[in-house]
Write a protein that holds these residues in place. Structure first.
Motif, short mmCIF file in Angstrom:
data_model
loop_
_atom_site.label_atom_id
_atom_site.label_comp_id
_atom_site.label_asym_id
_atom_site.label_seq_id
_atom_site.Cartn_x
_atom_site.Cartn_y
_atom_site.Cartn_z
N GLY A 277 -7.88 -74.98 -83.10
CA GLY A 277 -7.69 -75.39 -81.75
C GLY A 277 -6.48 -74.33 -81.10
N CYS A 278 -6.30 -73.15 -82.12
CA CYS A 278 -5.27 -72.20 -81.42
C CYS A 278 -5.82 -71.21 -80.79
N GLY A 279 -7.31 -71.04 -80.53
CA GLY A 279 -7.82 -70.30 -79.67
C GLY A 279 -8.63 -69.13 -80.72
N LYS A 280 -8.72 -69.30 -81.86
CA LYS A 280 -9.37 -68.07 -82.34
C LYS A 280 -10.68 -67.87 -82.29
N SER A 281 -11.43 -68.98 -82.22
CA SER A 281 -12.87 -68.63 -81.72
C SER A 281 -12.92 -68.37 -80.14
N THR A 282 -11.98 -68.71 -79.58
CA THR A 282 -12.00 -68.37 -78.01
C THR A 282 -11.81 -66.87 -78.05
N1 LIG Z 1 -16.08 -74.44 -73.72
C1 LIG Z 1 -14.87 -75.12 -73.79
N2 LIG Z 1 -14.39 -75.98 -72.89
C2 LIG Z 1 -13.06 -76.64 -72.82
N3 LIG Z 1 -12.34 -76.35 -73.81
C3 LIG Z 1 -12.60 -75.61 -74.77
C4 LIG Z 1 -13.89 -74.94 -74.96
N4 LIG Z 1 -14.04 -74.11 -75.95
C5 LIG Z 1 -12.48 -74.40 -76.58
N5 LIG Z 1 -12.00 -75.10 -75.91
C6 LIG Z 1 -10.58 -75.53 -76.12
O1 LIG Z 1 -9.77 -74.52 -76.45
C7 LIG Z 1 -8.86 -74.58 -77.53
C8 LIG Z 1 -9.12 -73.58 -78.42
O2 LIG Z 1 -10.40 -73.64 -79.11
P1 LIG Z 1 -11.01 -72.74 -80.22
O3 LIG Z 1 -10.89 -71.27 -79.74
O4 LIG Z 1 -12.31 -73.30 -80.44
O5 LIG Z 1 -9.92 -72.72 -81.30
P2 LIG Z 1 -10.03 -72.40 -82.98
O6 LIG Z 1 -11.37 -71.84 -82.96
O7 LIG Z 1 -8.57 -71.80 -83.12
O8 LIG Z 1 -10.13 -73.66 -83.42
C9 LIG Z 1 -9.29 -75.87 -77.97
O9 LIG Z 1 -8.06 -76.97 -77.40
C10 LIG Z 1 -10.60 -76.27 -77.57
O10 LIG Z 1 -10.69 -77.58 -77.64
#
Ligand SMILES: Nc1ncnc2c1ncn2[C@@H]1O[C@H](COP(=O)(O)OP(=O)(O)O)[C@@H](O)[C@H]1O
Ligand SMILES: [Mg+2]
Length: 262
Positions: free
Chosen positions: A49-54
């Motif tokens: 949830g810290c934005g790594k995949s984002t």
């Molecule tokens: N498409 C989306 N719509 C809304 N919220 C999202 C979406 N993708 C990710 N999030 C939120 O953004 C935050 C970061 O997600 P993510 O990048 O997947 O974290 P990580 O990969 O570090 O676990 C989380 O709170 C997640 O729920």
């Protein structure tokens, strides 16, 4: 291939003050800046949830940032990126070599013209004998190797890996970590590697960006100044322990803050 020392590497990609806010106001990433240079091995380390995949999806251009800039040195081209996910995402009906062919097929190239390159990369990941096998005949670790071969086959400028070994058992994971470094040494690949494992990030990377959640952000950068090749000597070195302890302490501090704010 010899990778230049960190300070002398050519730049590939710049992120400047990148924000990503999703509908509903979730700040997935705030003010992320990062310079990626040729030959870097950068880990994004943090809790879920810290934005790594984002961050990876933004770099891959799968969605635009809300604010800030992501710039490729010299502009972005079709062959710039290779991507590896936690799931190997192979086509079950296609052989190993046809799975690795996919990035070329998407570019309209014929199999005959790239067969040698496909086999070369399969040899690099230790699967040359399995080019006619189907995914169902392979172990989890072998499937991941196919996925890595597919990401490498076009010789991309940058490889993005999103928790690629998280679903594998510990022994297989260590083996793949070793093999990933030897692949990097042979190909000079530049990698951004997402993990929530402190040990994996310290073993692999020359830079670790430690991230925290709510808002997703980078809270600290640690340089891992140990020479490659790295193997069992590095895994058991005192400096390895020192850096791992420091990274863990930073992560735990950030987690405690997040929990206190809830
Ligand atoms: N498409 C989306 N719509 C809304 N919220 C999202 C979406 N993708 C990710 N999030 C939120 O953004 C935050 C970061 O997600 P993510 O990048 O997947 O974290 P990580 O990969 O570090 O676990 C989380 O709170 C997640 O729920
Ligand atoms: Mg993720």
């Amino acid at each position: 291939m010899v990778v230049a020392p960190m300070g002398e590497r050519a730049p590939i990609l710049h992120m400047r003050e990148v924000d990503k806010t999703f509908n509903g106001g979730i700040v997935a990433l705030e003010h992320m800046s990062l310079d990626v240079n040729e030959g870097d091995f950068i880990s994004l380390l943090g809790p879920s949830g810290c934005g790594k995949s984002t961050a990876l999806r933004l770099i891959a251009g799968l969605m635009p940032p809300t604010a800030g800039r992501i710039e490729w040195e010299g502009g972005q081209g079709a062959d710039d990126l290779g991507v590896v996910f936690q799931e190997p995402t192979l086509m079950p009906w296609a052989t190993v070599e046809k799975n690795v062919f996919l990035p070329f097929r998407l570019r309209g190239q014929s199999f005959g013209k790239v067969r040698d390159r496909i086999h070369e990369v399969l040899a690099l990941v230790g699967l040359e004998k399995f080019h006619k096998s189907y995914p169902r005949e392979l172990s989890g670790g072998m499937k991941m190797r196919v996925s890595i071969a597919r990401a490498l086959v076009t010789n991309p400028r940058l490889i993005l890996m999103d928790e690629p070994f998280a679903a594998l058992d510990e022994i297989t994971r260590q083996k793949l970590n070793d093999d990933l470094l030897s692949l990097k040494a042979k190909t000079g690949a530049t990698v951004i590697f997402v993990t929530h494992s402190v040990f994996e990030s310290v073993f692999l990377s020359d830079r670790i960006l430690i991230m925290a959640a709510r808002p997703g952000r980078v809270i600290r950068e640690i340089t891992v100044d140990a020479p490659y090749p790295r193997g069992i000597d590095w895994r058991t070195a005192p400096e390895y322990g020192v850096i791992a302890r420091e990274a863990s302490a930073t992560l735990h501090g950030a987690l405690a803050q997040t929990e206190a704010a809830e």
